[in-house]
Design a protein around this motif. Structure first.
Motif, PDB file in Angstrom:
ATOM      1  N   ASP A 188       0.796  -1.224   0.000  1.00  0.00           N
ATOM      2  CA  ASP A 188       0.000   0.000   0.000  1.00  0.00           C
ATOM      3  C   ASP A 188       0.829   1.275   0.000  1.00  0.00           C
ATOM      4  O   ASP A 188       0.314   2.355   0.284  1.00  0.00           O
ATOM      5  CB  ASP A 188      -0.956   0.014   1.193  1.00  0.00           C
ATOM      6  N   ASP A 396      -4.866  11.755  -2.557  1.00  0.00           N
ATOM      7  CA  ASP A 396      -5.428  10.414  -2.684  1.00  0.00           C
ATOM      8  C   ASP A 396      -5.819  10.219  -4.144  1.00  0.00           C
ATOM      9  O   ASP A 396      -6.757  10.839  -4.636  1.00  0.00           O
ATOM     10  CB  ASP A 396      -6.645  10.261  -1.773  1.00  0.00           C
ATOM     11  N   ARG A 398      -7.278   7.920  -5.623  1.00  0.00           N
ATOM     12  CA  ARG A 398      -8.632   7.382  -5.840  1.00  0.00           C
ATOM     13  C   ARG A 398      -9.647   8.516  -5.911  1.00  0.00           C
ATOM     14  O   ARG A 398     -10.476   8.568  -6.832  1.00  0.00           O
ATOM     15  CB  ARG A 398      -8.984   6.413  -4.707  1.00  0.00           C
ATOM     16  N   ARG A 399      -9.572   9.423  -4.932  1.00  0.00           N
ATOM     17  CA  ARG A 399     -10.534  10.537  -4.915  1.00  0.00           C
ATOM     18  C   ARG A 399     -10.301  11.490  -6.085  1.00  0.00           C
ATOM     19  O   ARG A 399     -11.247  12.031  -6.659  1.00  0.00           O
ATOM     20  CB  ARG A 399     -10.442  11.279  -3.584  1.00  0.00           C
ATOM     21  N   MET A 402     -11.787   9.946  -9.243  1.00  0.00           N
ATOM     22  CA  MET A 402     -13.248   9.980  -9.247  1.00  0.00           C
ATOM     23  C   MET A 402     -13.766  11.412  -9.413  1.00  0.00           C
ATOM     24  O   MET A 402     -14.787  11.641 -10.063  1.00  0.00           O
ATOM     25  CB  MET A 402     -13.788   9.361  -7.956  1.00  0.00           C
ATOM     26  N   GLN A 431      -4.696   1.177  -5.934  1.00  0.00           N
ATOM     27  CA  GLN A 431      -5.644   2.269  -5.762  1.00  0.00           C
ATOM     28  C   GLN A 431      -6.538   2.416  -7.003  1.00  0.00           C
ATOM     29  O   GLN A 431      -7.746   2.660  -6.878  1.00  0.00           O
ATOM     30  CB  GLN A 431      -4.900   3.587  -5.513  1.00  0.00           C
ATOM     31  N   ILE A 432      -5.956   2.282  -8.186  1.00  0.00           N
ATOM     32  CA  ILE A 432      -6.754   2.366  -9.416  1.00  0.00           C
ATOM     33  C   ILE A 432      -7.801   1.261  -9.442  1.00  0.00           C
ATOM     34  O   ILE A 432      -8.965   1.478  -9.803  1.00  0.00           O
ATOM     35  CB  ILE A 432      -5.850   2.282 -10.661  1.00  0.00           C
ATOM     36  N   SER A 433      -7.408   0.064  -9.028  1.00  0.00           N
ATOM     37  CA  SER A 433      -8.358  -1.055  -9.017  1.00  0.00           C
ATOM     38  C   SER A 433      -9.513  -0.790  -8.061  1.00  0.00           C
ATOM     39  O   SER A 433     -10.656  -1.174  -8.333  1.00  0.00           O
ATOM     40  CB  SER A 433      -7.640  -2.356  -8.633  1.00  0.00           C
ATOM     41  N   GLN A 434      -9.227  -0.130  -6.931  1.00  0.00           N
ATOM     42  CA  GLN A 434     -10.283   0.154  -5.961  1.00  0.00           C
ATOM     43  C   GLN A 434     -11.321   1.115  -6.533  1.00  0.00           C
ATOM     44  O   GLN A 434     -12.516   0.997  -6.253  1.00  0.00           O
ATOM     45  CB  GLN A 434      -9.661   0.727  -4.686  1.00  0.00           C
ATOM     46  N   VAL A 435     -10.859   2.078  -7.340  1.00  0.00           N
ATOM     47  CA  VAL A 435     -11.804   2.989  -7.989  1.00  0.00           C
ATOM     48  C   VAL A 435     -12.686   2.215  -8.964  1.00  0.00           C
ATOM     49  O   VAL A 435     -13.906   2.417  -9.021  1.00  0.00           O
ATOM     50  CB  VAL A 435     -11.051   4.115  -8.728  1.00  0.00           C
ATOM     51  N   GLN A 438     -15.180   0.273  -7.096  1.00  0.00           N
ATOM     52  CA  GLN A 438     -16.190   1.148  -6.499  1.00  0.00           C
ATOM     53  C   GLN A 438     -17.236   1.565  -7.527  1.00  0.00           C
ATOM     54  O   GLN A 438     -18.430   1.600  -7.246  1.00  0.00           O
ATOM     55  CB  GLN A 438     -15.495   2.396  -5.938  1.00  0.00           C
TER      56      GLN A 438
END
Length: 516
Positions: A188, A396, A398-399, A402, A431-435, A438
């Motif tokens: 991470d 972040d 991810r944010r 988005m 992090q890209i995968s988490q977006v 989501q």
């Protein structure tokens, strides 16, 4: 006689109840935790930690057997468990050597417990991966069918043999689990997004002290296998200071290490110190500093040390964290450090060894970075560093992706002239995968960029290949549908900085993610 019959009947009933209860909990027969300790601390700790992780994974295996889906928190727990399993498995061979000189009976007991712990680790590693990939429930059904074909024997000895077969993964196989990208998916570390300093010493002459550093002694740029590295010289009170000023609250530090001549005779006190300091003088600091040191001795396991000093006196932290990094320091490790206000984290390759919430006790007082090495034998044991990168963080990804629909990062690193992703880059890809998980409606375009080294056509092909590698990592490691991802390569055509400097080239080597 009637008493014996009654006792046998009671025991049989209890066994039946326990068997039924057990099968309601999970499909795999539970390994029993050893009831007594051996009296050898390393063995007892290994066995205890192995079964603590085993109990954790076994519980979630029971959920899968019952058809209960895992929630986000369950997944995080299992991912953390996989990282811990990796580190623990890699220590197993060293624990066996701790039995030298122990009595025969104690050695036999210790060996049995170590073997049992290894079985628990093998089961836990395999099961946790299957649970995270959604394959465990399917596997349990297969096990049921296999049990049915073999007559569903309830004999304990027979069941134990079947369990031995299921968990017969060799120690070598378990110790290599860190090479599996599924494990790396939990790494991470995310580097800062605004470059503050970068030096790969490619513009320095061999034999010179690097131009963007200072010292109170000596060091030099040397060529190793065709690449320039900076050799640090050991000594008392000697410091090497890169031209880094005014560190922000949130930032990351990364560099590679290379050693030569380090071996069994290397001192237990041979260390590399990385210091965050309040001044540019040749000391740790005047009123405030925080330092971490990495061990290089090979004849035993030596700790990573963390120490802080604030307002002219000892701080709250003076700790020694057990970390067997002997193999790592011999094999060109990558060091990653993340500072987020007061929080300090350190990784060696993909393993996080330090995560101290309040290591930086005073805000905005540690503005400089210093290196120091001690107790390396001069001329025999050598230490080099390369690719020092300091970047301001705090965003972040991810944010930002988005919110803005687009991000650009130079934190995804590749082998030189290659599309092979460096392992330390998987924190960003995660992090890209988490977006994408989501927002399942999101599709992304992945665009690769290079610096200007090399010819245009080669760079164009390389940038496309690197974008394809990132896509493949999202598909293979994080199970993202490839239909949601497209790729492109721009080569050197769209620089964001001056290609005449190392810092500029570092910024131009980047990957963009654009919402479609």
């Amino acid at each position: 006689m009637s008493y014996k019959i009654s006792l046998c009947s009671t025991i049989s009933t209890l066994c039946l109840i326990l068997f039924i209860s057990f099968n309601l909990e999970a499909q795999t027969k539970r390994l029993k935790r050893p009831k007594s300790s051996v009296g050898v601390s390393s063995v007892d700790n290994f066995v205890r930690e192995s079964f603590d992780l085993y109990d954790k994974v076994y519980k979630y295996d029971g959920y899968a057997a019952a058809g209960t889906p895992l929630d986000d928190n369950d997944i995080d727990v299992l991912e953390d468990a996989l990282v811990e399993l990796t580190a623990l498995s890699e220590n197993a061979p060293n624990i066996v050597s701790d039995l030298d000189g122990v009595g025969v009976l104690k050695q036999g007991k210790a060996t049995l417990q170590i073997n049992k712990a290894k079985k628990a680790l093998a089961y836990s590693t395999k099961t946790a991966k299957e649970l995270l990939l959604g394959e465990r429930e399917h596997q349990n059904k297969k096990d049921d069918e296999s049990d049915a074909n073999e007559g569903n024997s309830n004999n304990n000895e027979s069941t134990d043999k079947k369990d031995d077969n299921k968990t017969s993964t060799t120690p070598e196989q378990v110790s290599n689990v860190s090479d599996n990208l599924e494990v790396l998916s939990k790494f991470d570390f995310v580097p800062g997004d605004k470059l503050l300093f970068f030096d790969d010493f490619s513009r320095d002459f061999v034999g010179d002290f690097p131009s963007k550093w200072n010292t109170n002694a000596s060091g030099e740029v040397v060529k190793v296998n065709g690449e320039n590295w900076f050799e640090l010289k050991p000594g008392y009170g000697i410091f090497f200071i890169p031209d880094v000023k005014d560190l922000p609250e949130d930032y990351s530090i990364e560099f590679d290490i290379l050693t030569q001549g380090v071996g069994k005779n290397t001192s237990s006190t041979a260390r590399l110190h990385v210091i965050l300091s309040d001044n540019l003088k040749f000391d740790e600091g005047q009123e405030h500093y925080a330092q971490v040191s990495l061990p290089f001795g090979q004849y035993g396991v030596f700790n990573i040390r963390a120490y802080n000093f604030f307002n002219g006196g000892a701080g709250d932290i003076n700790s020694q964290v057990k970390a067997d990094i002997r193999d790592e320091v011999l094999n060109q490790p990558h060091i990653s450090i993340s500072v987020t206000k007061k929080r300090y984290r350190l990784w060696v390759n993909e393993v996080k060894y330090l995560d101290i919430p309040r290591f930086i006790q005073e805000d905005k007082v540690l503005n400089h970075i210093k290196f120091h090495i001690n107790n390396f034998k001069d001329g025999e044991e050598r230490l080099f560093i390369k690719n020092l990168k300091v970047a301001e963080g705090g965003v972040d990804l991810r944010r930002k992706l988005m919110a803005d629909g687009k991000i650009s990062t130079n934190g995804i690193l590749f082998d030189s002239g290659s599309a092979k992703i460096k392992k330390q880059s998987y924190g960003i890809i995660r992090q890209i995968s988490q977006v994408l998980m989501q927002d399942e409606s999101m599709a992304l375009k992945i665009v690769g960029h290079t610096d200007s080294d090399g010819d245009d056509s080669s760079n164009l092909k390389l940038s496309q290949a690197r974008a394809n590698s990132v896509k493949q990592a999202l598909v293979d490691v994080y199970k993202i549908n490839g239909d949601r991802l497209t790729t492109d390569g721009k080569g050197e055509a769209e620089p964001v900085a001056d290609n005449s400097s190392n810092e500029g080239k570092s910024q131009n080597r980047r990957v963009e993610f654009i919402r479609q």
